[in-house]
Design an enzyme around this catalytic site. Structure first.
Site, PDB file in Angstrom:
ATOM      1  N   ASP A   6       3.700 -12.977 109.179  1.00 50.66           N
ATOM      2  CA  ASP A   6       4.503 -11.808 108.803  1.00 50.66           C
ATOM      3  C   ASP A   6       4.909 -11.016 110.049  1.00 50.66           C
ATOM      4  O   ASP A   6       5.640 -10.027 109.959  1.00 50.66           O
ATOM      5  CB  ASP A   6       3.803 -10.932 107.755  1.00 50.66           C
ATOM      6  CG  ASP A   6       2.482 -10.372 108.239  1.00 50.66           C
ATOM      7  OD1 ASP A   6       2.043 -10.717 109.364  1.00 50.66           O
ATOM      8  OD2 ASP A   6       1.875  -9.580 107.488  1.00 50.66           O
ATOM      9  N   SER A   7       4.478 -11.493 111.247  1.00 50.77           N
ATOM     10  CA  SER A   7       5.010 -10.957 112.506  1.00 50.77           C
ATOM     11  C   SER A   7       6.516 -11.200 112.572  1.00 50.77           C
ATOM     12  O   SER A   7       7.211 -10.606 113.405  1.00 50.77           O
ATOM     13  CB  SER A   7       4.315 -11.601 113.706  1.00 50.77           C
ATOM     14  OG  SER A   7       4.307 -13.013 113.573  1.00 50.77           O
TER      15      SER A   7
ATOM     16  N   GLU B 218      -8.481 -10.987 115.020  1.00 52.48           N
ATOM     17  CA  GLU B 218      -7.471 -10.413 115.916  1.00 52.48           C
ATOM     18  C   GLU B 218      -8.033  -9.206 116.665  1.00 52.48           C
ATOM     19  O   GLU B 218      -8.590  -8.275 116.060  1.00 52.48           O
ATOM     20  CB  GLU B 218      -6.229 -10.006 115.091  1.00 52.48           C
ATOM     21  CG  GLU B 218      -5.127  -9.404 115.953  1.00 52.48           C
ATOM     22  CD  GLU B 218      -3.756  -9.355 115.294  1.00 52.48           C
ATOM     23  OE1 GLU B 218      -3.583  -9.925 114.192  1.00 52.48           O
ATOM     24  OE2 GLU B 218      -2.863  -8.727 115.892  1.00 52.48           O
TER      25      GLU B 218
ATOM     26  N   GLU C  89      -4.812 -11.079 104.931  1.00 51.89           N
ATOM     27  CA  GLU C  89      -5.550 -10.061 105.689  1.00 51.89           C
ATOM     28  C   GLU C  89      -6.559  -9.362 104.775  1.00 51.89           C
ATOM     29  O   GLU C  89      -6.207  -8.961 103.659  1.00 51.89           O
ATOM     30  CB  GLU C  89      -4.575  -9.011 106.252  1.00 51.89           C
ATOM     31  CG  GLU C  89      -3.720  -9.549 107.374  1.00 51.89           C
ATOM     32  CD  GLU C  89      -2.828  -8.486 108.021  1.00 51.89           C
ATOM     33  OE1 GLU C  89      -3.039  -7.269 107.783  1.00 51.89           O
ATOM     34  OE2 GLU C  89      -1.918  -8.886 108.770  1.00 51.89           O
TER      35      GLU C  89
HETATM   36  O1  KIV Z   1       1.727 -12.633 111.630  1.00 54.91           O
HETATM   37  C1  KIV Z   1       1.206 -13.169 112.621  1.00 54.91           C
HETATM   38  O2  KIV Z   1       1.885 -13.647 113.543  1.00 54.91           O
HETATM   39  C2  KIV Z   1      -0.248 -13.232 112.688  1.00 54.91           C
HETATM   40  C3  KIV Z   1      -0.861 -13.712 113.961  1.00 54.91           C
HETATM   41  C4  KIV Z   1      -0.799 -12.655 114.979  1.00 54.91           C
HETATM   42  C5  KIV Z   1      -2.228 -14.220 113.764  1.00 54.91           C
HETATM   43  O3  KIV Z   1      -0.902 -12.872 111.765  1.00 54.91           O
END
Ligand code: KIV
Length: 272
Positions: A52-53, A190, A123
């Protein structure tokens, strides 16, 4: 390492657990589209995360919160078309699983049915355990995510290192064990102290993949835009840049513009 696609052995959740047992480190990167996923897969990366980044690096949002289930499914479908070997995990976006386990299972089933991804990442610990259990009960593998959880940024108010105080560290250890007990096949940790991450990786039998969690864990994950230098505004200590694609692209784009304006592109061989 480059992979010969004729003899592909698909990475599975079970293979990751075997890798941990053998002490073989797991490589994981994000990808959000077909072309990038194809390149990442051919390079032999073990796990591709449709993270979700994407909310930040693909959509330009300040946080991961605005990205929707539909947007995640769109990207996951594109990634799946480019991947032959890597295990593909998809992040469950903010608001798609926290409310109750019914909502969680219907979001999870949509992602799996529409994208054909291999597994999901979620998460949270104890607070979302019921949702995770329900998803696992439908036969969908789940990767947990603890430590700095970007979907909770409004609660933290900062992206600083988490679990530096005993109370938060104790909860994190408890949550990591809980996620293993309920059946998660792996956990991402993280931005937490390396010593704590190493302890958790040694206590769990499932793989622990770190980002900003030191070298004592079972694998590493980075956001592809960050490690390729496409996003040079972001420079946390844990990030190693393997290329400066922003600079490469900038030079190429300026040269193209100059060639168009001078009339040197296209030349005689570049036309019909
Ligand atoms: O959304 C993402 O890219 C992540 C990574 C940073 C582990 O959760």
């Amino acid at each position: 390492m480059s992979v010969h696609l004729e003899n592909i052995r698909k990475v599975t959740t079970q293979r990751l657990v075997e890798m941990k047992k053998r002490g073989e480190k797991i490589s994981m990167l994000t990808a959000y589209d077909y072309t990038m996923a194809k390149i990442v897969d051919r390079a032999g990366i073990d796990v591709i995360l449709v993270g979700d980044s994407a909310s930040n690096v693909m959509c330009g949002n300040v946080t991961t919160l605005p990205i929707t289930l539909d947007q995640m499914i769109f990207m996951a479908k594109s990634v799946m078309r480019g991947v032959k070997r890597a295990l593909v995990a998809v992040d469950m976006p903010f608001g798609s699983y926290e409310g109750n386990s019914r909502e969680a299972i219907s979001s999870a089933i949509r992602i799996m049915k529409e994208s054909h991804a291999d597994c999901l990442k979620i998460e949270g610990g104890e607070e979302v355990a019921e949702s995770i259990k329900r998803i696992l009960s439908a036969g969908i593998p789940v990767m947990g995510h603890l430590g700095l959880m970007p979907q909770s940024i409004n609660k933290y108010g900062t992206y600083a290192v988490r679990a530096q105080e005993d109370e938060e560290a104790e909860k994190l250890i408890k949550d990591a064990h809980l996620l293993e007990e309920i059946g998660c096949f792996a956990i991402v940790l993280e931005k937490i102290p390396a010593k704590l991450a190493k302890r958790i990786a040694s206590e769990l039998t499932i793989p622990v993949i770190g980002i900003g969690a030191g070298g004592g864990v079972d694998g590493q994950v980075l956001v592809i835009h960050d490690m390729l230098g496409l996003n040079n505004d972001f420079s946390p200590r844990f990030l190693r840049r393997y290329a400066n694609l922003e600079e490469v692209m900038d030079q190429a784009l300026k040269q193209y513009s100059a060639d168009v304006k001078s009339g040197s592109f296209p030349n005689e061989n570049e036309q019909y």
